[in-house]
Design a protein around this motif. Sequence first.
Motif, mmCIF file in Angstrom:
data_model
loop_
_atom_site.group_PDB
_atom_site.id
_atom_site.type_symbol
_atom_site.label_atom_id
_atom_site.label_comp_id
_atom_site.label_asym_id
_atom_site.label_seq_id
_atom_site.Cartn_x
_atom_site.Cartn_y
_atom_site.Cartn_z
ATOM 1 N N GLU A 142 0.816 -1.199 0.000
ATOM 2 C CA GLU A 142 0.000 0.000 0.000
ATOM 3 C C GLU A 142 0.857 1.260 0.000
ATOM 4 O OE1 GLU A 142 -3.199 -0.412 -0.562
ATOM 5 O OE2 GLU A 142 -2.648 -2.538 -0.548
ATOM 6 N N THR A 143 0.345 2.296 -0.658
ATOM 7 C CA THR A 143 1.042 3.580 -0.749
ATOM 8 C C THR A 143 0.336 4.606 0.121
ATOM 9 O OG1 THR A 143 1.681 3.104 -3.031
ATOM 10 C CG2 THR A 143 1.840 5.399 -2.293
ATOM 11 N N PRO A 144 0.953 5.104 1.193
ATOM 12 C CA PRO A 144 0.324 6.137 2.022
ATOM 13 C C PRO A 144 0.166 7.445 1.246
ATOM 14 C CG PRO A 144 2.164 5.074 3.156
ATOM 15 C CD PRO A 144 2.250 4.669 1.732
ATOM 16 N N VAL A 145 -0.806 8.250 1.665
ATOM 17 C CA VAL A 145 -1.102 9.525 1.000
ATOM 18 C C VAL A 145 -1.166 10.619 2.047
ATOM 19 C CG1 VAL A 145 -2.680 10.764 -0.524
ATOM 20 C CG2 VAL A 145 -2.513 8.279 -0.694
ATOM 21 N N TYR B 255 -7.074 4.042 9.361
ATOM 22 C CA TYR B 255 -7.037 4.547 7.987
ATOM 23 C C TYR B 255 -6.296 5.884 7.941
ATOM 24 C CZ TYR B 255 -10.532 1.128 6.408
ATOM 25 O OH TYR B 255 -11.189 -0.025 6.075
ATOM 26 N N LEU B 256 -6.436 6.686 8.998
ATOM 27 C CA LEU B 256 -5.823 8.008 9.056
ATOM 28 C C LEU B 256 -4.883 8.099 10.245
ATOM 29 C CD1 LEU B 256 -8.737 10.531 8.349
ATOM 30 C CD2 LEU B 256 -6.865 9.930 6.813
ATOM 31 N N ALA B 257 -3.839 8.910 10.076
ATOM 32 C CA ALA B 257 -2.951 9.271 11.174
ATOM 33 C C ALA B 257 -2.649 10.759 11.045
ATOM 34 C CB ALA B 257 -1.662 8.457 11.130
ATOM 35 N N SER C 170 -3.621 4.114 2.776
ATOM 36 C CA SER C 170 -3.635 3.409 1.501
ATOM 37 C C SER C 170 -4.284 4.250 0.413
ATOM 38 C CB SER C 170 -4.385 2.080 1.639
ATOM 39 O OG SER C 170 -4.707 1.531 0.381
ATOM 40 N N ARG C 171 -3.544 4.497 -0.673
ATOM 41 C CA ARG C 171 -4.105 5.197 -1.831
ATOM 42 C C ARG C 171 -5.304 4.437 -2.382
ATOM 43 N NH1 ARG C 171 -4.715 9.824 -4.202
ATOM 44 N NH2 ARG C 171 -2.489 10.337 -4.013
ATOM 45 N N ARG C 172 -5.218 3.097 -2.442
ATOM 46 C CA ARG C 172 -6.322 2.314 -2.991
ATOM 47 C C ARG C 172 -7.583 2.452 -2.140
ATOM 48 N NH1 ARG C 172 -4.368 -3.665 -4.532
ATOM 49 N NH2 ARG C 172 -3.435 -3.591 -2.444
ATOM 50 N N LEU C 173 -7.419 2.351 -0.816
ATOM 51 C CA LEU C 173 -8.586 2.485 0.060
ATOM 52 C C LEU C 173 -9.181 3.888 -0.014
ATOM 53 C CD1 LEU C 173 -7.606 0.538 3.308
ATOM 54 C CD2 LEU C 173 -9.434 -0.019 1.701
ATOM 55 N N LEU C 174 -8.334 4.895 -0.103
ATOM 56 C CA LEU C 174 -8.802 6.281 -0.207
ATOM 57 C C LEU C 174 -9.628 6.464 -1.472
ATOM 58 C CD1 LEU C 174 -8.767 9.277 0.715
ATOM 59 C CD2 LEU C 174 -6.639 9.520 -0.579
ATOM 60 N N ASP C 175 -9.116 5.989 -2.611
ATOM 61 C CA ASP C 175 -9.810 6.166 -3.891
ATOM 62 C C ASP C 175 -11.144 5.417 -3.912
ATOM 63 O OD1 ASP C 175 -7.746 7.739 -4.747
ATOM 64 O OD2 ASP C 175 -6.774 6.180 -5.957
#
Length: 223
Positions: free
Chosen positions: A85-88, A116-118, A128-133
Amino acid sequence: MEELAEKAGITVRTLRFYRERGLIPPPRRAGRVAWYGDRHLARLRTITALLERGHTLNGIADLAKAFESGRDVAEVLGLGEPTEETPVRLTPEELADHFQGEVTPENLASALELGYLAVDGGALVHISRRLLDVSAALVREGVPLSAVLESGRRVREHADALAELFVGMLRDHPVPGDAGKLRPLAKSVVEAELSMALDRKLRQEGIARTGRPASAEDPPGTA
């Protein structure tokens, strides 16, 4: 304090009020001098932006408390562990734009609790970029963010159980070489089974092209 208020475009009286309400973190003190930095300025600009978007000070205060209760980024993201996963990194304004006004204190607290957030200084980090999108796409389709987060919580429970199943299989039947080879194989099994389960469930519910249960008024073949 005077310099900070000037840079933020507000009065010193307003700044004192924000500080008393806990909307900004306390300054760093050196003797009788109180030092404010970029983090305070970013928070003040965020407050101004949220007020312009129609948020109340009470709502912003709740958001600020949720920000401050966020876990350390390294703890949430599990830095140093293998991940695909790629953090955003996001500003609070960017997060609000992703979810069309659904970023309430309750939803933000749920996202922080799920990991999901920090919070990292004046910014937010999504795990996760995927989860965000995907989450943003569901909200755009009309699914409430609270429902998306609750589904994510339940999916997490099943995902943990699936991971334990596959790791347990490795414990019982060790494979030669890199155990990481299991990862894409396990994902393929789960994806195929989920696809077939969705097919079965959607047929049972009569949901397909319309995105809702079929009714007697629908033309033949709708479902």
